[in-house]
Write an enzyme that holds these catalytic residues in place. Structure first.
Site, mmCIF file in Angstrom:
data_model
loop_
_atom_site.group_PDB
_atom_site.id
_atom_site.type_symbol
_atom_site.label_atom_id
_atom_site.label_comp_id
_atom_site.label_asym_id
_atom_site.label_seq_id
_atom_site.Cartn_x
_atom_site.Cartn_y
_atom_site.Cartn_z
ATOM 1 N N ASP A 12 10.620 -0.819 7.224
ATOM 2 C CA ASP A 12 9.553 -0.612 6.248
ATOM 3 C C ASP A 12 9.210 0.889 6.291
ATOM 4 O OD1 ASP A 12 7.096 -0.950 4.763
ATOM 5 O OD2 ASP A 12 6.061 -0.835 6.698
ATOM 6 N N ASP A 14 5.788 2.735 4.815
ATOM 7 C CA ASP A 14 4.377 3.048 5.103
ATOM 8 C C ASP A 14 3.879 2.336 6.350
ATOM 9 O OD1 ASP A 14 3.060 4.492 2.624
ATOM 10 O OD2 ASP A 14 4.456 3.013 1.846
ATOM 11 N N ARG A 136 -4.809 4.612 -8.562
ATOM 12 C CA ARG A 136 -3.772 5.289 -7.774
ATOM 13 C C ARG A 136 -3.911 6.810 -7.812
ATOM 14 N NH1 ARG A 136 -0.853 2.091 -5.295
ATOM 15 N NH2 ARG A 136 0.122 3.893 -4.346
ATOM 16 N N ARG A 143 -8.998 7.652 -0.938
ATOM 17 C CA ARG A 143 -8.192 6.553 -0.394
ATOM 18 C C ARG A 143 -8.783 6.111 0.958
ATOM 19 N NH1 ARG A 143 -2.642 4.486 0.399
ATOM 20 N NH2 ARG A 143 -2.110 5.194 -1.660
ATOM 21 N N SER A 181 -4.084 -1.279 -2.667
ATOM 22 C CA SER A 181 -3.631 -1.977 -3.872
ATOM 23 C C SER A 181 -3.108 -3.381 -3.566
ATOM 24 C CB SER A 181 -2.527 -1.150 -4.539
ATOM 25 O OG SER A 181 -1.454 -0.955 -3.637
ATOM 26 N N ASP A 211 5.035 -3.134 9.849
ATOM 27 C CA ASP A 211 3.669 -3.207 10.407
ATOM 28 C C ASP A 211 2.807 -4.276 9.750
ATOM 29 O OD1 ASP A 211 3.593 -1.623 8.025
ATOM 30 O OD2 ASP A 211 1.611 -0.888 8.604
ATOM 31 N N ASP A 225 11.726 -14.169 8.820
ATOM 32 C CA ASP A 225 12.942 -14.799 8.303
ATOM 33 C C ASP A 225 13.916 -15.083 9.452
ATOM 34 O OD1 ASP A 225 14.324 -14.971 5.309
ATOM 35 O OD2 ASP A 225 15.767 -14.818 6.955
ATOM 36 N N THR A 228 16.612 -12.475 10.449
ATOM 37 C CA THR A 228 16.297 -11.172 11.067
ATOM 38 C C THR A 228 15.675 -11.349 12.446
ATOM 39 O OG1 THR A 228 14.025 -11.059 10.232
ATOM 40 C CG2 THR A 228 15.731 -10.130 8.816
#
Ligand code: M1P
Length: 250
Positions: A12, A14, A136, A143, A181, A211, A225, A228
Protein backbone atom coordinates in the site's frame (compact mmCIF):
# COMPACT_ATOMS: atom_id res chain seq x y z
CA UNK A 1 14.20 -19.06 -0.43
CA UNK A 2 12.50 -15.98 -1.89
CA UNK A 3 13.26 -15.08 -5.50
CA UNK A 4 11.86 -12.67 -8.07
CA UNK A 5 10.10 -15.54 -9.81
CA UNK A 6 8.51 -17.10 -6.73
CA UNK A 7 7.69 -14.15 -4.51
CA UNK A 8 5.68 -10.96 -4.85
CA UNK A 9 5.75 -8.13 -2.30
CA UNK A 10 2.79 -5.77 -2.58
CA UNK A 11 2.78 -2.43 -0.78
CA UNK A 12 0.00 0.00 0.00
CA UNK A 13 1.26 3.60 -0.40
CA UNK A 14 -0.32 6.09 2.08
CA UNK A 15 0.61 5.28 5.68
CA UNK A 16 2.71 2.30 4.52
CA UNK A 17 5.43 3.76 2.27
CA UNK A 18 4.70 7.45 2.83
CA UNK A 19 2.96 9.65 5.35
CA UNK A 20 -0.59 10.17 4.02
CA UNK A 21 -0.46 12.01 0.66
CA UNK A 22 3.22 12.89 1.13
CA UNK A 23 6.30 11.98 -0.88
CA UNK A 24 8.28 8.82 -0.08
CA UNK A 25 11.63 9.33 1.69
CA UNK A 26 14.62 8.83 -0.59
CA UNK A 27 16.17 6.12 1.65
CA UNK A 28 13.00 4.03 1.65
CA UNK A 29 12.60 4.40 -2.12
CA UNK A 30 16.20 3.29 -2.69
CA UNK A 31 15.73 0.40 -0.27
CA UNK A 32 12.69 -0.81 -2.24
CA UNK A 33 14.23 -0.37 -5.68
CA UNK A 34 17.61 -1.83 -4.78
CA UNK A 35 17.50 -4.17 -1.79
CA UNK A 36 13.95 -5.45 -2.17
CA UNK A 37 13.45 -5.47 -5.95
CA UNK A 38 16.69 -7.38 -6.49
CA UNK A 39 15.30 -10.21 -4.31
CA UNK A 40 11.56 -10.33 -5.04
CA UNK A 41 9.01 -8.89 -7.47
CA UNK A 42 7.63 -5.60 -6.14
CA UNK A 43 4.23 -3.99 -6.70
CA UNK A 44 2.34 -0.98 -5.36
CA UNK A 45 -1.39 -1.15 -4.70
CA UNK A 46 -3.19 2.04 -3.78
CA UNK A 47 -6.70 3.42 -3.73
CA UNK A 48 -5.34 6.56 -5.36
CA UNK A 49 -5.10 7.23 -9.08
CA UNK A 50 -1.84 7.15 -11.07
CA UNK A 51 -1.21 10.90 -10.84
CA UNK A 52 -1.24 10.82 -7.02
CA UNK A 53 0.88 7.67 -6.79
CA UNK A 54 3.45 9.22 -9.15
CA UNK A 55 3.55 12.42 -7.06
CA UNK A 56 4.12 10.42 -3.89
CA UNK A 57 6.61 7.94 -5.29
CA UNK A 58 8.62 10.81 -6.65
CA UNK A 59 7.98 10.88 -10.33
CA UNK A 60 6.16 9.93 -13.47
CA UNK A 61 8.51 7.01 -14.07
CA UNK A 62 7.02 5.09 -11.15
CA UNK A 63 5.41 2.55 -13.48
CA UNK A 64 8.79 1.74 -15.04
CA UNK A 65 10.61 1.48 -11.73
CA UNK A 66 8.26 -0.95 -9.99
CA UNK A 67 7.22 -4.27 -11.49
CA UNK A 68 3.53 -3.54 -10.95
CA UNK A 69 1.64 -0.38 -10.12
CA UNK A 70 -1.97 -1.08 -9.22
CA UNK A 71 -3.94 2.16 -9.05
CA UNK A 72 -7.52 2.62 -7.87
CA UNK A 73 -7.25 -0.68 -5.96
CA UNK A 74 -5.75 -2.47 -8.96
CA UNK A 75 -8.67 -1.88 -11.25
CA UNK A 76 -6.22 0.28 -13.20
CA UNK A 77 -3.14 -1.85 -13.86
CA UNK A 78 0.39 -0.92 -14.96
CA UNK A 79 2.90 -3.69 -15.62
CA UNK A 80 6.49 -3.17 -16.75
CA UNK A 81 5.89 0.54 -17.30
CA UNK A 82 2.75 0.19 -19.44
CA UNK A 83 -0.94 0.69 -18.79
CA UNK A 84 -2.34 -2.81 -19.31
CA UNK A 85 -5.99 -2.53 -18.31
CA UNK A 86 -8.60 -0.42 -16.57
CA UNK A 87 -12.33 -0.50 -15.93
CA UNK A 88 -14.93 2.24 -16.08
CA UNK A 89 -17.22 2.82 -13.11
CA UNK A 90 -19.45 4.86 -15.42
CA UNK A 91 -20.03 1.94 -17.83
CA UNK A 92 -20.44 -0.46 -14.93
CA UNK A 93 -22.99 1.55 -12.93
CA UNK A 94 -24.63 3.64 -15.63
CA UNK A 95 -25.28 7.37 -15.50
CA UNK A 96 -28.48 7.13 -13.50
CA UNK A 97 -27.10 5.29 -10.44
CA UNK A 98 -23.88 7.28 -10.59
CA UNK A 99 -25.82 10.54 -10.45
CA UNK A 100 -27.98 9.28 -7.60
CA UNK A 101 -24.82 8.59 -5.57
CA UNK A 102 -23.27 11.95 -6.41
CA UNK A 103 -26.48 13.86 -5.70
CA UNK A 104 -27.03 12.09 -2.39
CA UNK A 105 -23.41 12.69 -1.35
CA UNK A 106 -23.49 16.39 -2.27
CA UNK A 107 -26.81 16.80 -0.43
CA UNK A 108 -25.45 15.04 2.68
CA UNK A 109 -22.22 17.05 2.68
CA UNK A 110 -24.13 20.31 2.25
CA UNK A 111 -25.70 19.76 5.67
CA UNK A 112 -22.59 19.14 7.75
CA UNK A 113 -20.50 21.83 9.40
CA UNK A 114 -16.74 21.34 9.55
CA UNK A 115 -13.78 23.44 10.69
CA UNK A 116 -13.13 24.15 6.97
CA UNK A 117 -14.74 23.37 3.60
CA UNK A 118 -12.87 23.91 0.36
CA UNK A 119 -13.36 22.59 -3.18
CA UNK A 120 -13.35 19.32 -5.16
CA UNK A 121 -15.85 17.40 -3.03
CA UNK A 122 -16.36 14.66 -5.62
CA UNK A 123 -13.41 13.31 -7.62
CA UNK A 124 -14.45 11.16 -10.53
CA UNK A 125 -11.80 8.53 -11.42
CA UNK A 126 -11.83 5.67 -13.96
CA UNK A 127 -13.01 3.03 -11.54
CA UNK A 128 -14.10 4.81 -8.39
CA UNK A 129 -15.60 8.00 -7.04
CA UNK A 130 -13.78 9.67 -4.18
CA UNK A 131 -15.99 11.82 -1.97
CA UNK A 132 -14.40 14.30 0.37
CA UNK A 133 -16.38 16.37 2.93
CA UNK A 134 -13.58 18.93 3.50
CA UNK A 135 -12.82 19.08 -0.24
CA UNK A 136 -9.69 17.65 -1.88
CA UNK A 137 -8.30 21.12 -2.54
CA UNK A 138 -7.79 21.70 1.21
CA UNK A 139 -4.31 22.59 2.45
CA UNK A 140 -2.19 20.21 4.52
CA UNK A 141 -3.14 22.06 7.73
CA UNK A 142 -6.85 21.94 6.83
CA UNK A 143 -6.40 18.21 6.15
CA UNK A 144 -4.77 17.74 9.58
CA UNK A 145 -7.58 19.72 11.22
CA UNK A 146 -10.21 17.56 9.51
CA UNK A 147 -8.44 14.37 10.63
CA UNK A 148 -8.64 15.51 14.28
CA UNK A 149 -12.27 16.61 13.91
CA UNK A 150 -13.20 13.34 12.21
CA UNK A 151 -11.63 11.25 14.96
CA UNK A 152 -13.87 13.01 17.51
CA UNK A 153 -17.08 13.35 15.47
CA UNK A 154 -16.87 10.29 13.19
CA UNK A 155 -17.89 12.41 10.20
CA UNK A 156 -16.81 9.87 7.58
CA UNK A 157 -18.12 6.79 9.41
CA UNK A 158 -21.58 8.41 9.76
CA UNK A 159 -21.41 9.39 6.08
CA UNK A 160 -20.54 5.80 5.12
CA UNK A 161 -23.43 4.49 7.26
CA UNK A 162 -25.85 6.89 5.52
CA UNK A 163 -24.53 5.92 2.06
CA UNK A 164 -24.77 2.22 2.86
CA UNK A 165 -28.33 2.52 4.02
CA UNK A 166 -29.38 4.69 1.04
CA UNK A 167 -27.69 2.42 -1.55
CA UNK A 168 -28.36 -0.98 0.03
CA UNK A 169 -28.69 -3.69 -2.62
CA UNK A 170 -27.00 -1.70 -5.40
CA UNK A 171 -23.71 -3.60 -5.16
CA UNK A 172 -21.69 -0.57 -4.10
CA UNK A 173 -18.96 -0.49 -1.47
CA UNK A 174 -18.11 2.60 0.57
CA UNK A 175 -14.62 2.45 2.11
CA UNK A 176 -12.59 4.73 4.36
CA UNK A 177 -9.61 4.87 2.01
CA UNK A 178 -7.33 7.49 3.44
CA UNK A 179 -7.69 10.31 5.96
CA UNK A 180 -10.26 12.76 4.60
CA UNK A 181 -12.41 10.94 2.07
CA UNK A 182 -14.60 7.96 1.22
CA UNK A 183 -13.97 5.73 -1.81
CA UNK A 184 -17.03 4.44 -3.67
CA UNK A 185 -16.73 1.49 -6.05
CA UNK A 186 -18.57 -1.65 -7.17
CA UNK A 187 -18.34 -4.43 -4.57
CA UNK A 188 -15.35 -6.62 -5.44
CA UNK A 189 -13.34 -3.72 -6.86
CA UNK A 190 -11.35 -3.58 -3.62
CA UNK A 191 -7.59 -4.25 -3.45
CA UNK A 192 -8.03 -8.01 -3.93
CA UNK A 193 -8.82 -7.06 -7.55
CA UNK A 194 -5.08 -6.77 -8.20
CA UNK A 195 -4.60 -10.50 -7.53
CA UNK A 196 -6.42 -11.31 -10.79
CA UNK A 197 -3.62 -9.56 -12.67
CA UNK A 198 -0.86 -11.70 -11.17
CA UNK A 199 -2.67 -15.06 -11.27
CA UNK A 200 -0.87 -16.00 -14.52
CA UNK A 201 2.55 -15.44 -12.93
CA UNK A 202 2.15 -18.35 -10.50
CA UNK A 203 3.87 -16.70 -7.56
CA UNK A 204 4.33 -19.17 -4.71
CA UNK A 205 4.05 -16.48 -2.06
CA UNK A 206 2.46 -13.04 -2.06
CA UNK A 207 3.14 -10.71 0.88
CA UNK A 208 1.02 -7.61 1.39
CA UNK A 209 1.98 -4.68 3.63
CA UNK A 210 -0.74 -2.21 4.59
CA UNK A 211 -1.88 0.03 7.42
CA UNK A 212 -5.67 0.28 6.96
CA UNK A 213 -6.32 -3.37 7.75
CA UNK A 214 -9.32 -2.88 10.05
CA UNK A 215 -12.88 -3.66 8.79
CA UNK A 216 -13.97 -0.77 6.55
CA UNK A 217 -10.32 0.21 5.82
CA UNK A 218 -9.18 -0.17 2.22
CA UNK A 219 -6.43 -2.72 3.04
CA UNK A 220 -8.80 -5.01 4.93
CA UNK A 221 -9.75 -7.41 2.13
CA UNK A 222 -6.28 -7.89 0.67
CA UNK A 223 -4.71 -8.22 4.13
CA UNK A 224 -7.20 -10.97 5.03
CA UNK A 225 -7.23 -12.73 1.65
CA UNK A 226 -6.16 -16.38 1.78
CA UNK A 227 -3.85 -15.80 -1.22
CA UNK A 228 -1.68 -13.30 0.67
CA UNK A 229 0.43 -13.19 3.79
CA UNK A 230 -0.77 -9.94 5.38
CA UNK A 231 1.48 -7.61 7.37
CA UNK A 232 -0.10 -4.80 9.36
CA UNK A 233 2.25 -1.83 9.54
CA UNK A 234 2.07 1.39 11.53
CA UNK A 235 4.40 3.68 9.54
CA UNK A 236 6.93 3.67 6.66
CA UNK A 237 9.72 2.95 9.20
CA UNK A 238 7.77 -0.03 10.51
CA UNK A 239 7.26 -1.25 6.93
CA UNK A 240 11.01 -1.22 6.33
CA UNK A 241 11.67 -3.13 9.56
CA UNK A 242 9.08 -5.78 8.74
CA UNK A 243 10.41 -6.18 5.19
CA UNK A 244 13.97 -6.55 6.49
CA UNK A 245 12.79 -9.27 8.86
CA UNK A 246 10.87 -11.10 6.14
CA UNK A 247 13.84 -10.99 3.77
CA UNK A 248 16.30 -11.66 6.54
CA UNK A 249 18.53 -8.76 5.51
CA UNK A 250 18.90 -6.78 8.72
O1 M1P B 1 -4.50 5.85 0.91
C1 M1P B 1 -5.24 5.77 -0.24
C2 M1P B 1 -6.27 6.88 -0.28
O2 M1P B 1 -5.60 8.10 -0.51
C3 M1P B 1 -6.43 9.22 -0.60
O3 M1P B 1 -7.11 9.36 0.61
P1 M1P B 1 -7.26 10.72 1.48
O4 M1P B 1 -7.08 11.87 0.58
O5 M1P B 1 -8.64 10.61 2.09
O6 M1P B 1 -6.21 10.66 2.55
C4 M1P B 1 -7.44 9.06 -1.71
O7 M1P B 1 -6.76 9.09 -2.95
C5 M1P B 1 -8.19 7.77 -1.56
O8 M1P B 1 -8.98 7.53 -2.69
C6 M1P B 1 -7.25 6.61 -1.40
O9 M1P B 1 -7.96 5.44 -1.14
Amino acid sequence: MASRKSTLYLFDVDGTLTKPRQVIKEELKNFLLNEVKSRVTVGLVSGSDYVKIAEQMDGEAVAEKFDYVFCENGVVQYRGGKLISSESILSYLGESLLQKVINFALGYMSKIELPAKRGNFVEFRSSMINICPVGRSCTQSERDEFVKFDSVHQIRQKFVDALQSEFKGTGLTFALGGQISVDVFPTGWDKTYCLKHVADQEFEVIHFFGDKTMPGGNDYELYNDSRTIGHKVTSPDDTREQVEQCLNIK
